[in-house]
Motif scaffolding. Structure first.
Motif, PDB file in Angstrom:
ATOM      1  N   SER A 136      -8.477  -0.114   5.330  1.00 16.12           N
ATOM      2  CA  SER A 136      -8.671   0.335   3.854  1.00 16.12           C
ATOM      3  C   SER A 136      -7.531  -0.476   3.246  1.00 16.12           C
ATOM      4  O   SER A 136      -6.369  -0.748   3.737  1.00 16.12           O
ATOM      5  N   VAL A 137      -7.429  -0.753   1.710  1.00 16.57           N
ATOM      6  CA  VAL A 137      -6.519  -1.296   1.019  1.00 16.57           C
ATOM      7  C   VAL A 137      -5.157  -0.427   1.071  1.00 16.57           C
ATOM      8  O   VAL A 137      -4.098  -0.948   1.199  1.00 16.57           O
ATOM      9  N   ALA A 197      -4.323   1.389   3.788  1.00 19.94           N
ATOM     10  CA  ALA A 197      -3.717   1.103   5.028  1.00 19.94           C
ATOM     11  C   ALA A 197      -2.762  -0.155   4.904  1.00 19.94           C
ATOM     12  O   ALA A 197      -1.803  -0.176   5.438  1.00 19.94           O
ATOM     13  N   MET A 198      -3.511  -1.259   4.201  1.00 18.73           N
ATOM     14  CA  MET A 198      -2.692  -2.376   4.176  1.00 18.73           C
ATOM     15  C   MET A 198      -1.571  -2.433   3.431  1.00 18.73           C
ATOM     16  O   MET A 198      -0.593  -3.052   3.763  1.00 18.73           O
ATOM     17  N   ASN A 199      -1.648  -1.662   2.206  1.00 22.79           N
ATOM     18  CA  ASN A 199      -0.356  -1.353   1.437  1.00 22.79           C
ATOM     19  C   ASN A 199       0.605  -0.552   2.040  1.00 22.79           C
ATOM     20  O   ASN A 199       1.970  -1.133   1.982  1.00 22.79           O
ATOM     21  N   GLU A 200       0.392   0.204   2.890  1.00 24.06           N
ATOM     22  CA  GLU A 200       1.370   0.962   3.739  1.00 24.06           C
ATOM     23  C   GLU A 200       1.971   0.254   4.840  1.00 24.06           C
ATOM     24  O   GLU A 200       3.215   0.362   4.748  1.00 24.06           O
ATOM     25  N   ALA A 201       1.186  -0.676   5.503  1.00 26.86           N
ATOM     26  CA  ALA A 201       1.687  -1.571   6.402  1.00 26.86           C
ATOM     27  C   ALA A 201       2.578  -2.802   5.588  1.00 26.86           C
ATOM     28  O   ALA A 201       3.738  -2.908   6.316  1.00 26.86           O
TER      29      ALA A 201
END
Length: 88
Positions: free
Chosen positions: A65-66, A68-72
């Motif tokens: 998900s976007v 999850a990408m932002n969190e990473a």
């Protein structure tokens, strides 16, 4: 044999047509220069996001998900920030 071009006294050169066609670049486009294993690689910089569609596709990979990408990305930035301040 590859293609070549001559450098002028001003440090300028014409990129041969074969290279421009291969990189899909033309007048007004930008290129970058990257140093890789003792060589210089020309990298087109005027690519559309659509040119990269599917470049990271792996058939067995689960979608991310976007959020999850932002969190990473946030974690990576935070880690880099901390490492850069540990050197001080």
């Amino acid at each position: 044999m590859g293609v070549e071009s001559k450098i002028t006294t001003k440090g300028q050169t014409t990129i041969p047509i074969e290279v421009r066609e291969y990189l899909k670049v033309g007048a007004g486009d930008r290129i970058g220069y990257e140093f890789v294993d003792g060589k210089v690689v020309l990298v087109p910089k005027n690519r559309s996001a659509l040119d990269f569609a599917g470049v990271l596709f792996e058939p067995d990979r689960e979608p991310v998900s976007v959020e999850a990408m932002n969190e990473a990305i946030g974690e990576s930035v935070s880690d880099r920030y901390e490492r850069s301040h540990d050197r001080d």
